[in-house]
Design an enzyme around this catalytic site. Structure first.
Site, PDB file in Angstrom:
ATOM      1  N   ASP A 147       1.905 -13.173  -5.443  1.00  0.00           N
ATOM      2  CA  ASP A 147       2.484 -14.001  -4.387  1.00  0.00           C
ATOM      3  C   ASP A 147       1.826 -13.593  -3.077  1.00  0.00           C
ATOM      4  OD1 ASP A 147       4.472 -14.903  -2.258  1.00  0.00           O
ATOM      5  OD2 ASP A 147       5.534 -15.588  -4.059  1.00  0.00           O
ATOM      6  N   ALA A 159      12.499  -6.593  -2.192  1.00  0.00           N
ATOM      7  CA  ALA A 159      12.260  -6.102  -3.547  1.00  0.00           C
ATOM      8  C   ALA A 159      11.277  -7.005  -4.285  1.00  0.00           C
ATOM      9  CB  ALA A 159      13.577  -6.013  -4.310  1.00  0.00           C
ATOM     10  N   TYR A 160      11.437  -8.304  -4.133  1.00  0.00           N
ATOM     11  CA  TYR A 160      10.516  -9.259  -4.760  1.00  0.00           C
ATOM     12  C   TYR A 160       9.087  -9.029  -4.275  1.00  0.00           C
ATOM     13  CZ  TYR A 160       8.110 -13.709  -5.553  1.00  0.00           C
ATOM     14  OH  TYR A 160       7.182 -14.670  -5.909  1.00  0.00           O
ATOM     15  N   ALA A 161       8.909  -8.948  -2.958  1.00  0.00           N
ATOM     16  CA  ALA A 161       7.572  -8.770  -2.398  1.00  0.00           C
ATOM     17  C   ALA A 161       6.958  -7.454  -2.859  1.00  0.00           C
ATOM     18  CB  ALA A 161       7.631  -8.836  -0.870  1.00  0.00           C
TER      19      ALA A 161
END
Length: 248
Positions: A147, A159-161
């Site tokens: 991403d 957290a996703y990043a």
């Protein structure tokens, strides 16, 4: 019969589009999915081999690995399966809000689906990937779908990043480990395709974040995947598909 391309997360969007694209070419496709959509029945009818697997369940992940390890050769693995959990924080000045998962759980879940499972699959299927290196290109492929926030960070999806950044870092390590028989690259998209229920205001705000203010569409990713699969000299790189957001 060609060596299969494995695509994780084929139920919708990019994974679904990639699976249909390769099936239309007569390519053998093995896909995984967590939720059963109508698209799964369609891909099954088109000839895909599909495995239901919840990547948060270690037992299911091991069963998937055991099944895939029976393949004598693998042409490519495209790690597309993803989840998107917001951090249980409103802003830096506000307390934790009520959420389905505690902060540690959010981080663990993001790392599980975006890092742990691709790590396990790559290691378990190394021999099959090396055996799949054939033809003029002389290499097979691993592609990590990361991403654009892996470089930028995210105030609401920390957290996703972080997990996507870890997935990109694994691109570097596996590229060095698997060379020269296996090329390993990552693709870092921003917004590729709007959802049907996205309102006009959201669409306009999103488009203005890029210097190319348009909906990219799945074909952008398909074309880049095809390029990586046919390249003889590109490995260990991240390829951003973000409309030039970094220049805003």
């Amino acid at each position: 019969m060609t060596s299969p391309i494995i695509i994780t997360g084929v139920g919708k969007r990019i994974g679904y589009a990639l699976a249909k694209h390769f099936l239309a070419q007569g390519q053998q496709v093995i896909g995984t999915y967590r939720s059963h959509y109508a698209s799964i029945d369609e891909l099954n009818a088109l000839g895909a081999t599909l495995y239901p697997c919840d990547f948060y369940d270690d037992t299911q992940v091991q069963s998937l690995i055991d099944a895939l390890a029976k393949q004598p050769q693998i042409r490519a693995i495209i790690h597309n399966a993803s989840d998107w959990l917001a951090d249980p924080v409103l802003t830096k000045d506000e307390p934790l809000k009520r959420a389905s998962f505690a902060p540690s759980d959010v981080l663990q879940r993001m790392m599980q689906v975006h890092v742990s499972v691709p790590y396990q699959l790559n290691l378990a299927l190394e021999a099959q990937l090396r055996a799949g290196a054939e033809g003029e290109i002389g290499a097979s492929d691993v592609i990590h779908i990361t991403d654009y926030v892996a470089e930028k960070g995210s105030a609401k999806h920390i957290a996703y990043a972080a997990s996507k950044a870890a997935l990109h870092n694994m691109t570097l390590s596996f590229a060095a480990k698997f060379a020269p028989e296996v090329k390993v690259n990552s693709i870092a998209p921003a917004m590729i395709l709007f959802n049907q229920d996205d309102d006009e205001a959201y669409r306009q705000r999103t488009l203005t974040k890029a210097i190319l203010p348009k909906e990219a569409g799945n074909q952008e990713i398909i074309a880049l995947v095809e390029y990586l699969l046919t390249s003889r000299y590109v490995t260990g790189r991240s390829h951003n598909v973000d409309g030039g957001r970094h220049l805003r």
